[in-house]
Design an enzyme around this catalytic site. Structure first.
Site, PDB file in Angstrom:
ATOM      1  CB  THR A  48      -0.825   0.225   1.105  1.00 16.45           C
ATOM      2  OG1 THR A  48      -2.035  -1.294   0.920  1.00 16.45           O
ATOM      3  CG2 THR A  48      -1.973   1.097   1.097  1.00 16.45           C
ATOM      4  CB  CYS A  49       4.200   2.022   1.876  1.00 20.27           C
ATOM      5  SG  CYS A  49       3.483   1.884   3.430  1.00 20.27           S
ATOM      6  CB  SER A  50       5.121   0.889  -3.095  1.00 17.29           C
ATOM      7  OG  SER A  50       6.669   0.870  -1.873  1.00 17.29           O
TER       8      SER A  50
END
Length: 160
Positions: A48-50
């Site tokens: 999700t962060c990337s």
């Protein structure tokens, strides 16, 4: 105790990613005298962060800055080298400043740690965003476990 709106940023140290290499900076000094949109991710290069979190702030950087934000910064409990590589891989350029919180001292001082040991991650920072004005938290958006809504670039932009 978890940081709240109206609280001052606690004393902790980041390692700022710069073109010249790592630059240790105290959190109070970093936030002094300007308005910063800071967001925290559980880990660089994680799904999700990337795929959403960092790219959203890169994409919306100009709009966020047009609302009076002097700088956008991303922090994670990762070392300088990982934060640099992740920033480079996502083309952050001068849109987002990468702040390594390698030992988790900043998120611990905020009271916003996350136990990621079930995933082999150890202690990390929760997913959150905040608007800090001259070292004081003006707005704080902490995600529920597993969620990605209130710390997104779009949500932060809607609150400015």
């Amino acid at each position: 105790m978890t940081i709240q709106t109206g609280d001052r940023i606690p004393d902790a140290t980041f390692v700022k990613v710069t073109a010249e290499g790592p630059d240790q900076v105290s959190a109070p000094a970093y936030f002094a005298g300007r308005k910063v949109a800071l967001f925290s991710v559980p880990g660089a290069f994680t799904p999700t962060c990337s795929a959403k979190h960092l790219p959203g702030f890169v994409e919306k950087a100009d709009e966020i800055k047009a609302k009076g934000v002097d700088e956008i910064a991303c922090t994670a409990v990762n070392d300088f080298f990982v934060m640099k590589a992740w920033g480079d891989a996502n083309g952050v350029s001068d849109k987002v400043t990468m702040l390594a919180d390698g030992n988790g001292g900043f998120v611990e001082a905020l009271g916003l740690t996350l136990d990621g040991s079930a995933f082999g991650l150890g202690t990390r920072g929760q997913r959150f965003a905040m608007i800090v004005n001259d070292g004081v938290v003006e707005q704080l958006f902490v995600e529920a476990p597993g969620a990605f809504e209130v710390s997104s670039a779009e949500y932060v932009l809607s609150k400015l």
